[in-house]
Design a protein around this motif. Sequence first.
Motif, PDB file in Angstrom:
ATOM      1  N   MET A 200       0.464   5.086  -2.332  1.00  0.00           N
ATOM      2  CA  MET A 200       0.799   6.171  -2.003  1.00  0.00           C
ATOM      3  C   MET A 200       1.913   7.095  -2.591  1.00  0.00           C
ATOM      4  O   MET A 200       1.590   8.019  -2.926  1.00  0.00           O
ATOM      5  CB  MET A 200       0.721   6.221  -0.316  1.00  0.00           C
TER       6      MET A 200
ATOM      7  N   GLU B 107       9.330   3.217  -2.177  1.00  0.00           N
ATOM      8  CA  GLU B 107       8.528   3.848  -1.097  1.00  0.00           C
ATOM      9  C   GLU B 107       9.057   5.140  -0.810  1.00  0.00           C
ATOM     10  O   GLU B 107       8.423   6.260  -0.696  1.00  0.00           O
ATOM     11  CB  GLU B 107       8.356   3.226  -0.017  1.00  0.00           C
ATOM     12  N   PHE B 108      10.383   5.261  -1.153  1.00  0.00           N
ATOM     13  CA  PHE B 108      10.959   6.692  -0.707  1.00  0.00           C
ATOM     14  C   PHE B 108      11.582   7.383  -1.899  1.00  0.00           C
ATOM     15  O   PHE B 108      12.223   8.224  -1.662  1.00  0.00           O
ATOM     16  CB  PHE B 108      12.276   6.333   0.365  1.00  0.00           C
ATOM     17  N   ALA B 109      11.406   7.022  -3.282  1.00  0.00           N
ATOM     18  CA  ALA B 109      11.536   7.758  -4.158  1.00  0.00           C
ATOM     19  C   ALA B 109      10.768   8.993  -4.267  1.00  0.00           C
ATOM     20  O   ALA B 109       9.519   9.036  -3.951  1.00  0.00           O
ATOM     21  CB  ALA B 109      10.980   6.962  -5.631  1.00  0.00           C
TER      22      ALA B 109
ATOM     23  N   PRO C 270       0.682  -1.236   0.142  1.00  0.00           N
ATOM     24  CA  PRO C 270       0.036  -0.019  -0.049  1.00  0.00           C
ATOM     25  C   PRO C 270       0.874   1.286  -0.001  1.00  0.00           C
ATOM     26  O   PRO C 270       0.432   2.243  -0.602  1.00  0.00           O
ATOM     27  CB  PRO C 270      -0.759  -0.002   1.080  1.00  0.00           C
ATOM     28  N   GLN C 271       1.960   1.176   0.699  1.00  0.00           N
ATOM     29  CA  GLN C 271       3.030   2.296   0.571  1.00  0.00           C
ATOM     30  C   GLN C 271       3.252   2.641  -0.907  1.00  0.00           C
ATOM     31  O   GLN C 271       3.376   3.946  -1.064  1.00  0.00           O
ATOM     32  CB  GLN C 271       4.492   1.984   1.288  1.00  0.00           C
TER      33      GLN C 271
END
Lengths: 199, 199
Positions: B93, B182-184, B89-90
């Motif tokens: 987002m 997720e952190f891109a 799910p992250q």
Amino acid sequence: MANQVLPLVKLIEQFARLPGIGRKSAQRLAFHVLDMPKEKAQEFAQAILDAKEKIRRCSCCQDLSDGELCPVCRDDSRDRTTICVVEAPQDVMAFERTKEYKGLYHVLHGLLSPMDGVGPEQLTIKELLARLGSGEVQEVIMATNPTVEGEATAMYLARLLKPMGVKVTRLAYGIPVGGNLEFADEVTLYRALEGRSEL
Amino acid sequence: MANQVLPLVKLIEQFARLPGIGRKSAQRLAFHVLDMPKEKAQEFAQAILDAKEKIRRCSCCQDLSDGELCPVCRDDSRDRTTICVVEAPQDVMAFERTKEYKGLYHVLHGLLSPMDGVGPEQLTIKELLARLGSGEVQEVIMATNPTVEGEATAMYLARLLKPMGVKVTRLAYGIPVGGNLEFADEVTLYRALEGRSEL
């Protein structure tokens, strides 16, 4: 964002409001909560509610307490002739971790700071003076942070207490000047206690 | 420690159990909660309970949802011919933050990893295949992380889906290999979407 799962967004927002937690950390924490078993999440929520519901100030030392008196003030084995005066409950926890201090505490809940409008009446000084009335207390250790406000508060209290015939001491400068008492390690804190000098 | 205020200790422990939160951070967060107005603390606790209570999986894309269908699947303006397959799910987002992707998603809830005992049946592959049955979907974008497991999962799915007559594409290597989707940042993710190539 239009396409949001509202309960998730709300939980992320709640975490993001905590000090030192950024948006990405908040998201990570929220997903962690979602992955928790339901009863663990309920325990977490209950711990927050209980902390707000059950914790109040000790009627004696003004530290946080779950009863009329805090565990330290309730403890008969503590030395009632010595009071260690600190700024905040966190400082009591730091001293308790040294396992070396056996006296009582008094939590001021702040430091004198005329710039921020904090005068003696905003602190728990009245309650401290009341404790000295019985004559049982022989020494008051000023254990405020080694900052400008901490020093000023210690000096102010020393001048107030000395005429009452009580010995007033200050933590030794084992603690790094300008640092924060809450984050000092156990050994440094203990050295500072041992090396205390009369004001 | 013997002299502890139990509700406070419990709250600190709860925070300390969260990922990336050490003992001192946990203490800081617990004291922050104590300093909150009561209704704010109740909101926080309620957000935790609501997240666990109200969030379930969307019956279509398997993303987190507060209803039978998630907000993306409910949204009539989304392009129903394209499905972006992600691990978690992250990742949805992260794509939604680009505001550039207009298709649907499918959340695998994991990646193939024989070493960890995760086979195709542990992921939501059955649900993905069911979605392709209607013939509406023309393209499936493999947007798993550019790691060994992510690549393997993308290749596995591509081999599974191609015979069904659907175009299968892979995110461009705008995303740093070995990194975490997720952190891109938004731009990198968007470039990766634009440069996607057929598998």
